[in-house]
Design a protein around this motif. Structure first.
Motif, PDB file in Angstrom:
ATOM      1  N   PRO A   1       0.670  -0.817  -0.021  1.00  0.00           N
ATOM      2  CA  PRO A   1       0.323  -0.004   0.125  1.00  0.00           C
ATOM      3  C   PRO A   1       0.371   1.388   0.194  1.00  0.00           C
ATOM      4  O   PRO A   1       2.277   1.300   0.564  1.00  0.00           O
ATOM      5  N   ASP A   2       0.616   2.633  -0.561  1.00  0.00           N
ATOM      6  CA  ASP A   2       0.925   3.775  -0.760  1.00  0.00           C
ATOM      7  C   ASP A   2       2.357   3.592  -1.612  1.00  0.00           C
ATOM      8  O   ASP A   2       2.796   4.404  -1.337  1.00  0.00           O
ATOM      9  N   LEU A   3       2.691   2.347  -2.139  1.00  0.00           N
ATOM     10  CA  LEU A   3       3.984   2.440  -2.534  1.00  0.00           C
ATOM     11  C   LEU A   3       3.914   2.188  -4.083  1.00  0.00           C
ATOM     12  O   LEU A   3       2.829   1.316  -4.638  1.00  0.00           O
ATOM     13  N   ASP A   4       4.201   3.001  -5.498  1.00  0.00           N
ATOM     14  CA  ASP A   4       3.802   3.540  -6.438  1.00  0.00           C
ATOM     15  C   ASP A   4       4.065   1.813  -7.618  1.00  0.00           C
ATOM     16  O   ASP A   4       5.449   1.569  -6.971  1.00  0.00           O
ATOM     17  N   ASP A   5       3.839   1.423  -7.937  1.00  0.00           N
ATOM     18  CA  ASP A   5       4.190   0.103  -8.573  1.00  0.00           C
ATOM     19  C   ASP A   5       5.605   0.113 -10.040  1.00  0.00           C
ATOM     20  O   ASP A   5       6.385  -0.774  -9.126  1.00  0.00           O
ATOM     21  N   GLU A   6       4.778   0.781 -10.496  1.00  0.00           N
ATOM     22  CA  GLU A   6       6.356   1.163 -11.281  1.00  0.00           C
ATOM     23  C   GLU A   6       7.612   1.591 -10.298  1.00  0.00           C
ATOM     24  O   GLU A   6       8.770   0.845 -10.741  1.00  0.00           O
ATOM     25  N   ALA A   7       7.924   2.130  -9.030  1.00  0.00           N
ATOM     26  CA  ALA A   7       8.894   2.186  -8.788  1.00  0.00           C
ATOM     27  C   ALA A   7       8.946   1.466  -8.082  1.00  0.00           C
ATOM     28  O   ALA A   7      10.850   1.254  -8.100  1.00  0.00           O
ATOM     29  N   ARG A   8       8.454   0.747  -7.657  1.00  0.00           N
ATOM     30  CA  ARG A   8       8.807  -0.763  -6.407  1.00  0.00           C
ATOM     31  C   ARG A   8       9.588  -1.430  -7.934  1.00  0.00           C
ATOM     32  O   ARG A   8      10.945  -2.035  -7.264  1.00  0.00           O
ATOM     33  N   GLU A   9       9.345  -1.327  -8.637  1.00  0.00           N
ATOM     34  CA  GLU A   9       9.874  -3.291  -9.404  1.00  0.00           C
ATOM     35  C   GLU A   9      10.971  -2.045 -10.473  1.00  0.00           C
ATOM     36  O   GLU A   9      11.745  -3.009 -10.389  1.00  0.00           O
ATOM     37  N   ALA A  10      10.916  -0.478 -10.114  1.00  0.00           N
ATOM     38  CA  ALA A  10      12.520  -0.200 -10.745  1.00  0.00           C
ATOM     39  C   ALA A  10      13.585  -0.730 -10.098  1.00  0.00           C
ATOM     40  O   ALA A  10      14.294  -0.320  -9.952  1.00  0.00           O
ATOM     41  N   VAL A  11      13.477  -0.209  -8.281  1.00  0.00           N
ATOM     42  CA  VAL A  11      13.919  -0.091  -7.674  1.00  0.00           C
ATOM     43  C   VAL A  11      14.299  -1.989  -7.152  1.00  0.00           C
ATOM     44  O   VAL A  11      15.690  -2.514  -7.318  1.00  0.00           O
ATOM     45  N   ARG A  12      13.752  -3.015  -7.871  1.00  0.00           N
ATOM     46  CA  ARG A  12      13.755  -4.562  -8.091  1.00  0.00           C
ATOM     47  C   ARG A  12      14.285  -4.256  -8.161  1.00  0.00           C
ATOM     48  O   ARG A  12      15.366  -5.937  -8.448  1.00  0.00           O
ATOM     49  N   ALA A  13      14.236  -4.026 -10.171  1.00  0.00           N
ATOM     50  CA  ALA A  13      15.502  -4.199 -11.157  1.00  0.00           C
ATOM     51  C   ALA A  13      16.489  -3.634 -10.973  1.00  0.00           C
ATOM     52  O   ALA A  13      17.181  -4.605 -10.406  1.00  0.00           O
ATOM     53  N   GLN A  14      17.089  -2.863 -10.345  1.00  0.00           N
ATOM     54  CA  GLN A  14      17.899  -2.456  -9.615  1.00  0.00           C
ATOM     55  C   GLN A  14      19.405  -3.273  -8.788  1.00  0.00           C
ATOM     56  O   GLN A  14      19.783  -4.180  -9.012  1.00  0.00           O
ATOM     57  N   VAL A  15      18.025  -3.981  -7.104  1.00  0.00           N
ATOM     58  CA  VAL A  15      18.594  -4.446  -6.693  1.00  0.00           C
ATOM     59  C   VAL A  15      18.999  -6.535  -6.673  1.00  0.00           C
ATOM     60  O   VAL A  15      20.011  -6.352  -6.767  1.00  0.00           O
TER      61      VAL A  15
END
Length: 154
Positions: free
Chosen positions: A82-96
């Motif tokens: 909740p309250d986390l933008d999916d696109e931003a979360r996926e971008a960070v996940r890709a970096q990790v």
């Protein structure tokens, strides 16, 4: 061929990634260590007990220090929050994920440095992977290792 190049080519072969991920998830194995053992067999390298133990220690140190924490963050970012933008979360996940892969690349380089020189012809990968699996864990996932060995390119 370097271990990194061999591992990338091998991992892309049909069924290898799935077999590796199954060994990792279901059996708790260290895939870079198994790939190192298979590469040693393919290159005619024959690590003795001390080299296997050193490889296991190196893999365990990298696993505990870098790879496992990065994997945990990547897996946590897989779920929507909740309250986390999916696109931003996926971008960070890709970096990790990219950093996790880089950590595995460094582990493979460290393992390659521990490999003995080639001392003969290529040999079957299964026995080498069983030896590495035994260094990693007291339970040897023989069926999973057979499945992986059967999928390794010739």
């Amino acid at each position: 061929m370097s271990l990194w190049d061999w591992a990338r080519t091998t991992y892309a072969a049909d069924g290898v990634a799935d077999a590796c991920l199954e060994l990792q998830a279901a059996a708790g194995q260290n895939v870079p260590l198994l790939l190192w053992a298979a590469w040693c067999a393919a290159e005619g390298r024959n690590p003795d007990e001390d080299a296997l133990e050193a490889a296991g220690d190196t893999a365990r140190a990298w696993q505990e220090t870098a790879i496992a924490p990065l994997r945990a963050v990547r897996q946590a970012l897989k779920s929507r929050a909740p309250d986390l933008d999916d696109e931003a979360r996926e971008a960070v996940r890709a970096q990790v994920k990219a950093v996790e892969l880089e950590a595995e690349r460094h582990l493979l380089a460290a393992l390659e440095a521990l490999a003995p020189a080639s001392s003969g012809p290529a040999r079957p990968a299964l026995a080498a992977m069983v030896a590495a699996a035994r260094v990693w864990s007291p339970i040897t996932p023989r069926a999973g290792l057979v499945q992986l060995a059967d999928r390794l390119p010739a």
